[in-house]
Design a protein around this motif. Structure first.
Motif, PDB file in Angstrom:
ATOM      1  N   ASP A   1       0.383  -3.804   1.247  1.00  0.00           N
ATOM      2  CA  ASP A   1       0.426  -5.314   0.832  1.00  0.00           C
ATOM      3  C   ASP A   1       0.392  -5.372  -0.761  1.00  0.00           C
ATOM      4  O   ASP A   1      -0.212  -4.864  -1.429  1.00  0.00           O
ATOM      5  CB  ASP A   1      -0.801  -6.046   1.224  1.00  0.00           C
ATOM      6  CG  ASP A   1      -0.671  -6.417   2.725  1.00  0.00           C
ATOM      7  OD1 ASP A   1       0.444  -6.325   3.398  1.00  0.00           O
ATOM      8  OD2 ASP A   1      -1.660  -6.947   3.294  1.00  0.00           O
ATOM      9  N   LEU A   2       1.475  -6.071  -1.214  1.00  0.00           N
ATOM     10  CA  LEU A   2       1.668  -6.659  -2.690  1.00  0.00           C
ATOM     11  C   LEU A   2       1.858  -5.186  -3.243  1.00  0.00           C
ATOM     12  O   LEU A   2       1.590  -5.157  -4.506  1.00  0.00           O
ATOM     13  CB  LEU A   2       0.477  -7.057  -3.228  1.00  0.00           C
ATOM     14  CG  LEU A   2      -0.299  -8.313  -2.417  1.00  0.00           C
ATOM     15  CD1 LEU A   2      -1.862  -8.918  -3.166  1.00  0.00           C
ATOM     16  CD2 LEU A   2       0.510  -9.384  -2.535  1.00  0.00           C
TER      17      LEU A   2
ATOM     18  N   PHE B   1       0.404  -2.163  -3.276  1.00  0.00           N
ATOM     19  CA  PHE B   1      -0.799  -1.398  -3.340  1.00  0.00           C
ATOM     20  C   PHE B   1      -0.261  -0.075  -2.551  1.00  0.00           C
ATOM     21  O   PHE B   1       0.146  -0.070  -1.427  1.00  0.00           O
ATOM     22  CB  PHE B   1      -2.151  -1.940  -2.984  1.00  0.00           C
ATOM     23  CG  PHE B   1      -2.614  -2.736  -3.939  1.00  0.00           C
ATOM     24  CD1 PHE B   1      -3.548  -2.248  -4.827  1.00  0.00           C
ATOM     25  CD2 PHE B   1      -2.378  -4.286  -3.999  1.00  0.00           C
ATOM     26  CE1 PHE B   1      -3.882  -3.335  -6.079  1.00  0.00           C
ATOM     27  CE2 PHE B   1      -3.012  -5.204  -4.866  1.00  0.00           C
ATOM     28  CZ  PHE B   1      -3.644  -4.791  -5.784  1.00  0.00           C
TER      29      PHE B   1
ATOM     30  N   ARG C   1      -0.647   0.176  -8.146  1.00  0.00           N
ATOM     31  CA  ARG C   1      -0.029  -0.671  -7.293  1.00  0.00           C
ATOM     32  C   ARG C   1       1.394  -0.535  -7.941  1.00  0.00           C
ATOM     33  O   ARG C   1       1.494  -0.949  -9.172  1.00  0.00           O
ATOM     34  CB  ARG C   1      -0.561  -1.988  -7.635  1.00  0.00           C
ATOM     35  CG  ARG C   1       0.281  -2.952  -6.932  1.00  0.00           C
ATOM     36  CD  ARG C   1      -0.271  -4.341  -7.488  1.00  0.00           C
ATOM     37  NE  ARG C   1       0.489  -5.761  -6.762  1.00  0.00           N
ATOM     38  CZ  ARG C   1       0.513  -6.908  -7.102  1.00  0.00           C
ATOM     39  NH1 ARG C   1      -0.526  -7.358  -8.144  1.00  0.00           N
ATOM     40  NH2 ARG C   1       1.253  -7.678  -6.723  1.00  0.00           N
TER      41      ARG C   1
ATOM     42  N   ASP D   1       7.933  -3.564  -6.176  1.00  0.00           N
ATOM     43  CA  ASP D   1       9.525  -3.839  -6.461  1.00  0.00           C
ATOM     44  C   ASP D   1       9.749  -5.274  -7.272  1.00  0.00           C
ATOM     45  O   ASP D   1       9.329  -5.927  -6.651  1.00  0.00           O
ATOM     46  CB  ASP D   1      10.294  -3.352  -5.476  1.00  0.00           C
ATOM     47  CG  ASP D   1      11.839  -2.933  -5.854  1.00  0.00           C
ATOM     48  OD1 ASP D   1      11.787  -2.109  -6.986  1.00  0.00           O
ATOM     49  OD2 ASP D   1      12.637  -3.648  -5.626  1.00  0.00           O
TER      50      ASP D   1
ATOM     51  N   TYR E   1       8.647  -6.513  -9.655  1.00  0.00           N
ATOM     52  CA  TYR E   1       7.297  -7.306  -9.852  1.00  0.00           C
ATOM     53  C   TYR E   1       6.542  -6.483 -10.959  1.00  0.00           C
ATOM     54  O   TYR E   1       6.754  -6.651 -12.213  1.00  0.00           O
ATOM     55  CB  TYR E   1       6.709  -7.745  -8.809  1.00  0.00           C
ATOM     56  CG  TYR E   1       5.797  -8.993  -8.887  1.00  0.00           C
ATOM     57  CD1 TYR E   1       6.213 -10.122  -9.576  1.00  0.00           C
ATOM     58  CD2 TYR E   1       4.382  -9.087  -7.987  1.00  0.00           C
ATOM     59  CE1 TYR E   1       5.492 -11.322  -9.567  1.00  0.00           C
ATOM     60  CE2 TYR E   1       3.786 -10.451  -8.292  1.00  0.00           C
ATOM     61  CZ  TYR E   1       4.367 -11.233  -9.014  1.00  0.00           C
ATOM     62  OH  TYR E   1       3.643 -12.487  -9.073  1.00  0.00           O
ATOM     63  N   VAL E   2       5.554  -5.616 -10.480  1.00  0.00           N
ATOM     64  CA  VAL E   2       4.521  -4.996 -11.448  1.00  0.00           C
ATOM     65  C   VAL E   2       4.173  -3.783 -11.100  1.00  0.00           C
ATOM     66  O   VAL E   2       4.245  -3.457  -9.913  1.00  0.00           O
ATOM     67  CB  VAL E   2       3.575  -6.124 -11.708  1.00  0.00           C
ATOM     68  CG1 VAL E   2       3.674  -7.503 -12.271  1.00  0.00           C
ATOM     69  CG2 VAL E   2       2.780  -6.025 -10.188  1.00  0.00           C
TER      70      VAL E   2
ATOM     71  N   ARG F   1       7.513   2.878  -5.183  1.00  0.00           N
ATOM     72  CA  ARG F   1       6.792   1.669  -4.604  1.00  0.00           C
ATOM     73  C   ARG F   1       5.859   1.858  -3.910  1.00  0.00           C
ATOM     74  O   ARG F   1       5.992   2.678  -2.807  1.00  0.00           O
ATOM     75  CB  ARG F   1       7.875   0.515  -4.632  1.00  0.00           C
ATOM     76  CG  ARG F   1       8.615   0.022  -5.354  1.00  0.00           C
ATOM     77  CD  ARG F   1       9.108   0.602  -6.513  1.00  0.00           C
ATOM     78  NE  ARG F   1       9.997  -0.115  -7.436  1.00  0.00           N
ATOM     79  CZ  ARG F   1      10.123   0.204  -8.762  1.00  0.00           C
ATOM     80  NH1 ARG F   1       9.687   1.432  -9.347  1.00  0.00           N
ATOM     81  NH2 ARG F   1      10.829  -0.384  -9.647  1.00  0.00           N
TER      82      ARG F   1
END
Lengths: 350, 350
Positions: free
Chosen positions: A273-274, A276, A102, A105, A107-108, A269
């Motif tokens: 979703d999120l 992944f 995952r 962008d 974020y993690v 990226r």
């Protein structure tokens, strides 16, 4: 070491003569934070034990370039339940052959077992992992100024203002054990916590009752499912954007990336979703993850050191980060949030 | 629209049944920020004028994928001297054939003329660009609560605390013109400025004397040389890491990336000083940069809208960003810095 101290425009393309002059000016009046770090004496640097380093080798990039990510694990009294699990996972070679699953962008970037949630296909976890309670997201500081932050759960804590410090008392009312709490740059006004400081090389927030590490860029945390799950440490992430401080005290932080961060932050990226990845092909394979002191290698491994956050050099560096007066700047900010004062870490000078 | 509201672990891989239940709970008790945004009525969204959009087409990536970056230009009263220059530069097709020249991890991606500092080789700037003074980095707010922030330089400003608002008075002492200043979430305690708020869709900081836009993730600024140079706008950068708020009031901010940010943030980091690329081959070529309303295209162009920051939906969203209570979270933070409350922007719903 002199470096150009202005950061924008085509600085690197200017004539070398102008660069040197600018750096000279800076050195004689207001040095840039990088100059303060470069001038710090050897005694202000603290070596990192190779037993506290996690070395992750990613598959080479499209051009065949190797990608090594080095993570410094968090010391006691923070998050040691999860850190212990991570040591066991590395010893069991759990992450070898798994992947970065995952990348969201701002974020993690997150890695672990793509089949982790599918009990039929999930890779077996090693024996001996502990389940850590949510209470371990925070510790109660016994003595935060120049002393040791110890986990003294259950102690009563009293708070009294005292000038630019705050008195924090642990123990009973009749037998208080009071210490002055260093509020450093963000005393009382810190948006998320009230107080932030650096403690033994790490960014720490506190509400003067409890203390916890903060979600800054490059920090490494433990993926989890819904509460009361706290994660084992088998699934980890690192912060690749603006500090998501709302995750503080909601997820365990277990370390930080000290080398190779650019390999984590520049990955494509994920479009699911999120963030992944939708397909296995998009994932970046992990070749191996090892504790540095346990690595099998003929080559000498790099050693690292961090600028002692209790040193005079660090105080000067932090002040300069909060009040840039080197030649590029025209208005010092007058402050800096804890994540905008990253602790300098470098390969050990021999 | 219901979305899984927890952010970590292999959330996307959980059984759909658990996801729906979690989302149901969230909707009936504490919605996630994304749910609040999704539920905002059409009247809470403000369309972005295509005349205020800068569209940058990068060369396709290694797999042939097109890369379009859309930037919303900053409205008056902020930075309009530079924004005017940028309109002229786009009209003159100045950036066509130039490149992304610098990517520094946890800092900025920067684009412009690789030969910009070499007067013999630099691309000629269009006529009519203005030189903007440093005083334009800030404006003096006349009325910041529900009113218009206007540039009224030279007015005296008095400050008085009044509950959760602060009274700001412009004009003379005998004839004050007072307004209540909305301190929003970070009243008085903001590390860099004292106060932050969102104004007509943009993140703004203020010390109650002047106000200025803030260097959040994705914001676009103007590269410059040493003071008193303020840059023309020919060299631009966007923030790809933790908010470098020390640059506020030291550099002009002229907009923000609203689509395609991942193409700027996931580029390979430059290995030269300050993240400049060492070779021309490493740079990402720019095919074209145009104001959206001036684009020659047979295809209808996407339109965008942002969540009105003066709307009830935005207030609810900002509160939820500061106090996450959706199912993943166990401890609401109690606050959020201005850059951790990004203004929602989306393609216009038809």
């Amino acid at each position: 070491m002199k470096k150009p101290s202005f950061l924008f425009a085509a600085a690197a393309l200017l004539a070398p003569v102008s660069l040197s002059l600018a750096a000279e000016d800076a050195a004689t009046s207001y040095p840039a934070p990088s100059e303060i770090v470069a001038a710090a004496p050897a005694s202000d640097w603290t070596a990192i034990d190779p037993n506290d380093l996690l070395v992750m080798e990613l598959a080479p990039d499209a051009k065949g370039k190797t990608r090594r990510v080095v993570i410094q694990l968090m010391p006691a009294p923070f998050s040691q339940g999860w850190v212990g699990n991570i040591r066991k996972l590395a010893a069991a070679k759990f992450w070898d052959g798994l992947a970065i699953v995952r990348v969201q962008d701002n974020y993690v970037s997150q890695w672990g077992d793509p089949d982790g949630e599918d009990t039929a296909k999930a890779k077996k976890l090693p024996d001996g992992l502990v389940s850590v309670p949510e209470s371990e997201y925070e510790i109660i500081p016994k003595n935060a100024l120049g002393g040791e932050i110890a986990a003294t759960r259950g102690a009563t804590v009293e708070i009294a203002e005292a000038g630019e410090y705050t008195e924090v008392c642990a123990g009973s009312e009749r037998s208080p054990n009071c210490t002055r709490y260093k509020t450093e740059l963000n005393g009382g006004g810190e948006t998320y916590a009230g107080y932030t400081t650096h403690y033994q090389g790490w960014p720490i927030a506190s509400n003067l009752v409890t203390a916890w590490p903060t979600h800054c860029y490059g920090m490494v945390g433990v993926g989890r499912n819904l509460s009361p799950d706290t994660g084992t440490g088998a699934e980890l992430y690192t912060v690749i954007g603006h500090a998501p401080r709302h995750l503080d005290r909601n997820i365990a932080l277990v370390g930080r990336v000290i080398e190779g961060m650019e390999y984590m932050s520049s990955l494509p990226r994920g479009t699911g979703d999120l963030g992944f990845y939708k397909t296995a092909e998009e994932r970046t394979p992990i070749l191996s993850v090892r504790i540095a002191s346990e690595m099998e290698s003929d080559k000498p491994q790099p050693r690292y050191e961090f600028l002692n956050t209790e040193s005079a050099s660090f105080a000067k560096y932090a002040e300069a980060r909060a009040n840039r007066r080197d030649p590029f700047f025209i208005k010092p900010a007058g402050g800096a949030d804890i994540c905008n004062i990253p602790v300098p870490v470098r390969r050990k000078q021999r």
